[in-house]
Design an enzyme around this catalytic site. Structure first.
Site, short mmCIF file in Angstrom:
data_model
loop_
_atom_site.label_atom_id
_atom_site.label_comp_id
_atom_site.label_asym_id
_atom_site.label_seq_id
_atom_site.Cartn_x
_atom_site.Cartn_y
_atom_site.Cartn_z
CD GLU A 54 -41.61 -10.46 27.93
OE1 GLU A 54 -42.11 -9.36 28.19
OE2 GLU A 54 -41.90 -11.50 28.56
CG ASP B 260 -44.91 -14.11 29.28
OD1 ASP B 260 -44.94 -12.99 28.77
OD2 ASP B 260 -45.14 -14.32 30.49
C1 NOJ Z 1 -44.78 -10.33 29.82
C2 NOJ Z 1 -46.00 -9.97 29.07
O1 NOJ Z 1 -45.64 -9.26 27.90
C3 NOJ Z 1 -46.87 -9.15 29.98
O2 NOJ Z 1 -47.98 -8.64 29.30
C4 NOJ Z 1 -47.29 -10.00 31.15
O3 NOJ Z 1 -48.00 -9.23 32.08
C5 NOJ Z 1 -46.08 -10.60 31.85
N1 NOJ Z 1 -45.13 -11.17 30.93
C6 NOJ Z 1 -46.49 -11.70 32.83
O4 NOJ Z 1 -46.84 -12.85 32.11
#
Ligand code: NOJ
Length: 548
Positions: free
Chosen positions: A242, A200
């Site tokens: 991500e 993440d």
């Molecule tokens: C990216 C995640 O995809 C999202 O759902 C989340 O709110 C944020 N990161 C914070 O962790």
């Protein structure tokens, strides 16, 4: 033969809490998921990506963790999780989990200790400032839901940094103990048997925050270090990141494939996601052609992960204002469908007006492009959303298994569900559910099964060279090809609604026996490739040749 299983994987992303509830408490759980593994195996997915599984106050759907070494007790126990890994493995399905280490929950014992005393061993694990940082109103990821990135903590009498919500304080990656802890977390879950991590918020993990500097240095070497560690612990483990950053930065995240700069294996292709949405909205393949042309050559072992929908809003921030306006007009015209000024909080089926032809087209296109396809749960049956729910929860409603109460998701009273099941209208569970579609060979679910089976028989798609075929094609039609040592596929997708015919005879020399392996209907055989017909919103995957 490639050992890089992730290059040929079909990834299915799900939230345990909304997937299947085995004990009737209204919240999905691990045993419920185990009970649905046969469904997933039949669908043909080969890897599950589980949204956060850890204990959490659930203020951001689990992306606010309070214990990295356990599973949320609502989901079950670590023992249940080990059983899930075993049962999934029996069916040839790998499991990767979200690794959310940019931040913790403010309820995490580390943060509670850190804020409580300057002598806390965890004090320096977070990012503090003695004075109000002048840039504290900048860099918000959730504008509207978030007003700042620094918050004053009355106990610590200091400001702490949080790139996301204020209940998600950022860990300080420059601290050696934090780095060691992240490695330990990875090692723990790898030891248990996960196949890797969806990391993440990677751009923010490597950010070396400095109060007052909105463009701080980044430590990409941490990714090299982490990759090495993960690979030592499990040779075939994968990092799927991500990193929604400017395209010219992406290569740094992959590294150069060399021994010391091997970083992330797979990156979500956010750029392509925006362009796919634009192409679908404008019924024009140009943005995808641009994407195929712009894709930088990746180092060996690096791979894109493609997606249409995930658990967040469709993020259109990388499009120009005009482009974004076109996508909003087509797919999210009402304010309630939009989020953060940049995104659409809907699932794909309602975005496409429930048009089955366009749904097939969109997914056939996504799955035919370079990269490993990622599919969000429920998309395979064309689930809808619930715009009466807050923010991104709109598209996080329970899986619709059957026409029984609560869509077969749970036996709890409807009012006790973790989130309401979509009940009314064209996407209500009585109309859209797995049971109704499972035995219907014409259903969207059956189509997904066929499409995924076809894909798995065509290893050149996804991991082979994927290029735009610059031959005369009718307006709206994208022609591309996928080639590797196993053979070549020719892929036609008509984003427009008019029928057309393409002359692809220039490729006839490469064709042994051109034949449709997947198409929206029965077309006359593409012999000679000189008059390849395509209906409006139609698609054809044509095998040109196959080597033994
Ligand atoms: C990216 C995640 O995809 C999202 O759902 C989340 O709110 C944020 N990161 C914070 O962790």
């Amino acid at each position: 033969m490639s050992d890089r299983w992730y290059e040929q994987a079909v990834v299915y992303c799900l939230d345990i809490d909304t997937f299947a509830d085995s004990d009737g408490d209204g919240c999905g759980d691990i045993r419920g998921l185990i009970g649905r593994l046969d469904y997933l195996a039949r669908l043909g997915v080969t890897c599950l990506w589980l949204n956060p599984i850890h204990p959490s106050p659930q203020r951001d759907d689990g992306y606010d963790v309070t214990d990295f070494y356990n599973v949320d007790p609502r989901f079950g126990t670590l023992g249940d999780f080990a059983e899930l890994l075993h049962q999934a493995g029996n069916r040839g399905i790998k499991v990767i989990i979200d690794l959310v280490v940019n931040h913790t929950s403010d309820q995490h014992p580390w943060f509670r200790s850190a804020r409580s005393s300057p002598d806390s061993p965890y004090r320096d694990w977070y990012v503090w400032s003695a004075t109000a940082p002048p840039d504290r109103k900048q860099g918000m990821v959730f504008p509207g839901e978030q007003t700042d990135t620094w918050t004053y903590d009355r106990t610590a009498k200091l400001w702490y940094y949080h790139r996301f919500y204020r209940f998600q304080p950022d860990l300080d990656i420059t601290h050696p103990d934090v780095r060691e802890e992240i490695k330990k977390i990875c090692a723990f879950w790898l030891q248990l048997g996960v196949a890797g991590f969806r990391m993440d918020a990677v751009p923010f993990i490597i950010e070396q925050t400095e109060p007052g500097n909105p463009d701080p240095p980044r430590d990409l070497d941490f990714l090299t270090d982490l990759r090495r560690h993960v690979q030592w612990r499990r040779g075939d483990a994968v990092l799927l990141a991500e990193a929604n950053v400017e395209p010219d930065q992406l290569k740094e995240y992959f590294g150069d494939g060399g021994g010391s700069a091997n970083r992330i294996h797979m990156l979500f292709d956010f750029m392509l996601n925006g362009r796919l949405m634009l192409a679908l909205a404008r019924r024009d393949p140009e943005p995808i052609i641009d994407a195929l042309r712009d894709t930088p050559a990746l180092p060996p072992g690096a791979q894109w992960a493609t997606f249409l929908r995930n658990h967040d809003e469709v993020d259109l921030s990388r499009l120009t204002a005009d482009q974004r306006a076109d996508v909003f007009a087509e797919f999210g015209p009402e304010e309630t469908m939009q989020l953060y000024g940049r995104g659409i909080r809907r699932r794909l089926a309602p975005m496409l007006g429930g048009d089955r032809r366009r749904l097939e087209l969109a997914y056939a296109l996504q799955f035919s492009l370079r990269g490993t396809p990622v599919l969000r749960y429920g998309e395979e049956i064309g689930m809808g959303d619930d715009l009466s729910l807050e923010g991104r929860d709109a598209l996080r409603t329970p899986m619709q298994w059957s026409p029984l109460d609560n869509g077969g998701f749970s036996t709890a009273p409807a009012g006790e569900l973790i989130r309401p099941v979509v009940t009314d209208g064209a996407y209500g569970y009585r109309t859209v559910n797995v049971t109704a579609q499972r035995h219907d060979p014409t259903s969207l679910l059956s189509w997904f099964e066929r499409m995924i089976r076809t894909l798995r028989e065509a290893p050149e798609i996804g991991s082979g060279a994927c290029t735009y075929v610059d031959l005369p094609a009718p307006p709206g039609v994208l022609v591309h090809r996928a080639t590797d040592v196993t053979g070549t596929m020719l892929l036609l997708h008509n984003l427009g609604d008019s029928d057309g015919t393409a002359d692809l005879s220039a490729l006839a020399g490469e064709a042994e026996y051109p034949n449709d392996v997947l198409a929206d209907r029965d077309y006359p055989p593409p012999d000679g490739l000189d008059a390849v017909a395509l209906a409006g919103y139609g698609y054809r995957w044509i095998r040109l040749n196959r080597r033994p």
